[in-house]
Design a protein around this motif. Structure first.
Motif, PDB file in Angstrom:
ATOM      1  N   LEU A 165       0.817  -1.212   0.000  1.00 39.71           N
ATOM      2  CA  LEU A 165       0.000   0.000   0.000  1.00 39.71           C
ATOM      3  C   LEU A 165       0.854   1.267   0.000  1.00 39.71           C
ATOM      4  CD1 LEU A 165      -2.769  -0.974   2.599  1.00 39.71           C
ATOM      5  CD2 LEU A 165      -2.945  -1.031   0.124  1.00 39.71           C
ATOM      6  N   ILE A 166       1.910   1.274   0.810  1.00 42.11           N
ATOM      7  CA  ILE A 166       2.696   2.492   0.975  1.00 42.11           C
ATOM      8  C   ILE A 166       3.576   2.794  -0.238  1.00 42.11           C
ATOM      9  CG2 ILE A 166       4.797   1.582   2.063  1.00 42.11           C
ATOM     10  CD1 ILE A 166       4.596   3.817   4.120  1.00 42.11           C
ATOM     11  N   ARG A 167       3.896   1.761  -1.033  1.00 40.95           N
ATOM     12  CA  ARG A 167       4.690   2.002  -2.245  1.00 40.95           C
ATOM     13  C   ARG A 167       3.884   2.765  -3.297  1.00 40.95           C
ATOM     14  NH1 ARG A 167       9.581  -0.252  -3.186  1.00 40.95           N
ATOM     15  NH2 ARG A 167      10.331  -1.861  -1.754  1.00 40.95           N
ATOM     16  N   SER A 168       2.572   2.619  -3.273  1.00 38.46           N
ATOM     17  CA  SER A 168       1.696   3.339  -4.216  1.00 38.46           C
ATOM     18  C   SER A 168       0.540   3.937  -3.417  1.00 38.46           C
ATOM     19  CB  SER A 168       1.174   2.389  -5.298  1.00 38.46           C
ATOM     20  OG  SER A 168       2.226   1.768  -5.997  1.00 38.46           O
ATOM     21  N   PRO A 169       0.814   4.989  -2.634  1.00 40.22           N
ATOM     22  CA  PRO A 169      -0.163   5.484  -1.661  1.00 40.22           C
ATOM     23  C   PRO A 169      -1.460   6.033  -2.250  1.00 40.22           C
ATOM     24  CG  PRO A 169       1.706   6.977  -1.842  1.00 40.22           C
ATOM     25  CD  PRO A 169       2.071   5.736  -2.587  1.00 40.22           C
ATOM     26  N   LYS A 170      -1.446   6.416  -3.515  1.00 42.53           N
ATOM     27  CA  LYS A 170      -2.666   6.963  -4.129  1.00 42.53           C
ATOM     28  C   LYS A 170      -3.498   5.897  -4.843  1.00 42.53           C
ATOM     29  CE  LYS A 170      -0.831  11.627  -4.752  1.00 42.53           C
ATOM     30  NZ  LYS A 170      -1.669  12.172  -3.652  1.00 42.53           N
ATOM     31  N   GLY A 208      -4.882   3.748  13.412  1.00 42.63           N
ATOM     32  CA  GLY A 208      -4.770   2.979  12.171  1.00 42.63           C
ATOM     33  C   GLY A 208      -5.649   3.460  11.039  1.00 42.63           C
ATOM     34  N   ASP A 209      -6.853   3.968  11.364  1.00 39.91           N
ATOM     35  CA  ASP A 209      -7.750   4.440  10.312  1.00 39.91           C
ATOM     36  C   ASP A 209      -7.212   5.682   9.615  1.00 39.91           C
ATOM     37  OD1 ASP A 209      -9.516   2.394  10.726  1.00 39.91           O
ATOM     38  OD2 ASP A 209     -10.866   3.538  12.017  1.00 39.91           O
ATOM     39  N   SER A 210      -6.275   6.381  10.257  1.00 39.38           N
ATOM     40  CA  SER A 210      -5.708   7.565   9.616  1.00 39.38           C
ATOM     41  C   SER A 210      -4.606   7.192   8.623  1.00 39.38           C
ATOM     42  CB  SER A 210      -5.143   8.522  10.672  1.00 39.38           C
ATOM     43  OG  SER A 210      -4.002   7.967  11.297  1.00 39.38           O
ATOM     44  N   TYR A 211      -4.241   5.912   8.570  1.00 37.08           N
ATOM     45  CA  TYR A 211      -3.220   5.444   7.626  1.00 37.08           C
ATOM     46  C   TYR A 211      -3.807   4.594   6.497  1.00 37.08           C
ATOM     47  CZ  TYR A 211       0.081   6.994  11.160  1.00 37.08           C
ATOM     48  OH  TYR A 211       0.785   7.751  12.064  1.00 37.08           O
ATOM     49  N   ILE A 212      -4.770   3.743   6.805  1.00 41.86           N
ATOM     50  CA  ILE A 212      -5.334   2.844   5.793  1.00 41.86           C
ATOM     51  C   ILE A 212      -6.820   3.129   5.630  1.00 41.86           C
ATOM     52  CG2 ILE A 212      -5.727   0.448   5.123  1.00 41.86           C
ATOM     53  CD1 ILE A 212      -3.289  -0.307   6.800  1.00 41.86           C
ATOM     54  N   LYS A 213      -7.199   3.434   4.416  1.00 42.16           N
ATOM     55  CA  LYS A 213      -8.590   3.797   4.120  1.00 42.16           C
ATOM     56  C   LYS A 213      -9.310   2.645   3.422  1.00 42.16           C
ATOM     57  CE  LYS A 213     -11.290   7.198   1.479  1.00 42.16           C
ATOM     58  NZ  LYS A 213     -11.194   8.420   0.635  1.00 42.16           N
ATOM     59  N   THR A 214     -10.522   2.363   3.842  1.00 38.82           N
ATOM     60  CA  THR A 214     -11.366   1.395   3.143  1.00 38.82           C
ATOM     61  C   THR A 214     -12.130   2.123   2.042  1.00 38.82           C
ATOM     62  OG1 THR A 214     -11.678   0.019   5.109  1.00 38.82           O
ATOM     63  CG2 THR A 214     -13.298  -0.213   3.348  1.00 38.82           C
ATOM     64  N   VAL A 215     -11.959   1.686   0.821  1.00 39.94           N
ATOM     65  CA  VAL A 215     -12.727   2.230  -0.304  1.00 39.94           C
ATOM     66  C   VAL A 215     -13.858   1.236  -0.537  1.00 39.94           C
ATOM     67  CG1 VAL A 215     -12.675   2.999  -2.703  1.00 39.94           C
ATOM     68  CG2 VAL A 215     -10.632   3.253  -1.255  1.00 39.94           C
ATOM     69  N   TYR A 220      -8.653  -1.218  -0.588  1.00 40.47           N
ATOM     70  CA  TYR A 220      -7.949  -0.386   0.379  1.00 40.47           C
ATOM     71  C   TYR A 220      -6.903   0.496  -0.288  1.00 40.47           C
ATOM     72  CZ  TYR A 220      -9.857  -3.967   3.515  1.00 40.47           C
ATOM     73  OH  TYR A 220     -10.689  -4.821   4.176  1.00 40.47           O
ATOM     74  N   LYS A 221      -6.590   1.602   0.363  1.00 42.63           N
ATOM     75  CA  LYS A 221      -5.504   2.486  -0.056  1.00 42.63           C
ATOM     76  C   LYS A 221      -4.983   3.210   1.169  1.00 42.63           C
ATOM     77  CE  LYS A 221      -6.423   6.368  -2.265  1.00 42.63           C
ATOM     78  NZ  LYS A 221      -5.993   7.426  -1.308  1.00 42.63           N
TER      79      LYS A 221
END
Length: 225
Positions: A165-170, A208-215, A220-221
């Motif tokens: 996830l962090i390698r492609s944060p968008k 944790g919710d401020s780092y990983i978002k559920t779409v 996830y992103k």
């Protein structure tokens, strides 16, 4: 756009500095005490802190110590004290630069720009080894994760998901994307493995919710706001 936290208890000076920063294409956030500054830094990522030393409550020196322990954010200290002992003491204690009041606006902007360029050059040199997002750091070489400077123990699967996830944060990753990348197996119509690991990963990360978002309906992103 670089984001700067202005820690200054005088409302007029704080407002003036923030206006100056915005005029020079920086994003500025105000804090009027050391305690407020540290609370804000728990929730938001900053490229630089402009820290006045004479603060109510926690002193600037105490705030600088906390910044160095938890956030490792580049910091310029500001003070009316212009003696060489104070300046050297602050640099020794972890400040990246020191400027005395009353300061020249052009000098402040030049010092901020110089420090950010220096930090960016260092970041580029280490980019292949350490991935960063807000206050989260992922050290690829040592297979280690920290949040606000505090180590976080992850399983190999949790680590692999976070690295993906962090390698492609968008980018939004579907559960199929994540499963096939992390498990190296063909995806089967059972989402529980990915869901459970992401849930555990969030629980281990501070806020944790401020780092990983559920779409919803997709996957996830990284949480970019």
């Amino acid at each position: 756009m670089s984001k700067i936290l202005v820690v200054e208890d005088d409302p007029q000076i704080n407002k003036m500095v923030c206006a100056l920063l915005k005029k020079n294409k920086y994003e500025a956030v105000s804090a009027f005490s050391g305690t407020e500054a540290l609370l804000i830094m728990e929730k938001e990522y900053f490229d630089l802190v402009l820290l006045d030393l004479m603060l109510p409550g926690l002193s600037g020196e105490e705030v600088l110590d906390e910044i160095n322990k938890k956030f490792h954010t580049p910091t310029i200290c500001v003070s009316a004290k212009d003696d060489i002992e104070t300046k050297l003491g602050m640099i020794k204690d972890g400040a990246d630069d020191y400027i005395t009041k009353p300061f020249n606006n052009d000098e402040l902007i030049v010092r901020i720009g110089a420090l950010l360029r220096r930090i960016n050059k260092s970041s580029i040199a280490e980019e292949s080894k350490v991935l960063k997002f807000k206050n989260l750091s992922l050290d690829i070489e040592n297979h280690a994760v920290t949040v606000g400077g505090e180590p976080v123990e992850l399983t190999s699967k949790e680590y692999s998901i976070l690295e993906l996830l962090i390698r492609s944060p968008k980018k939004v990753f579907t559960k199929q994307n994540i499963f096939e990348s992390v498990w190296n197996e063909e995806y089967i119509m059972d989402e529980r493995a990915v869901t459970v690991h992401v849930s555990n990963l969030r629980n281990k990360l501070k806020n944790g919710d401020s780092y990983i978002k559920t779409v919803w309906g997709i996957g996830y992103k990284m949480q970019d706001n």
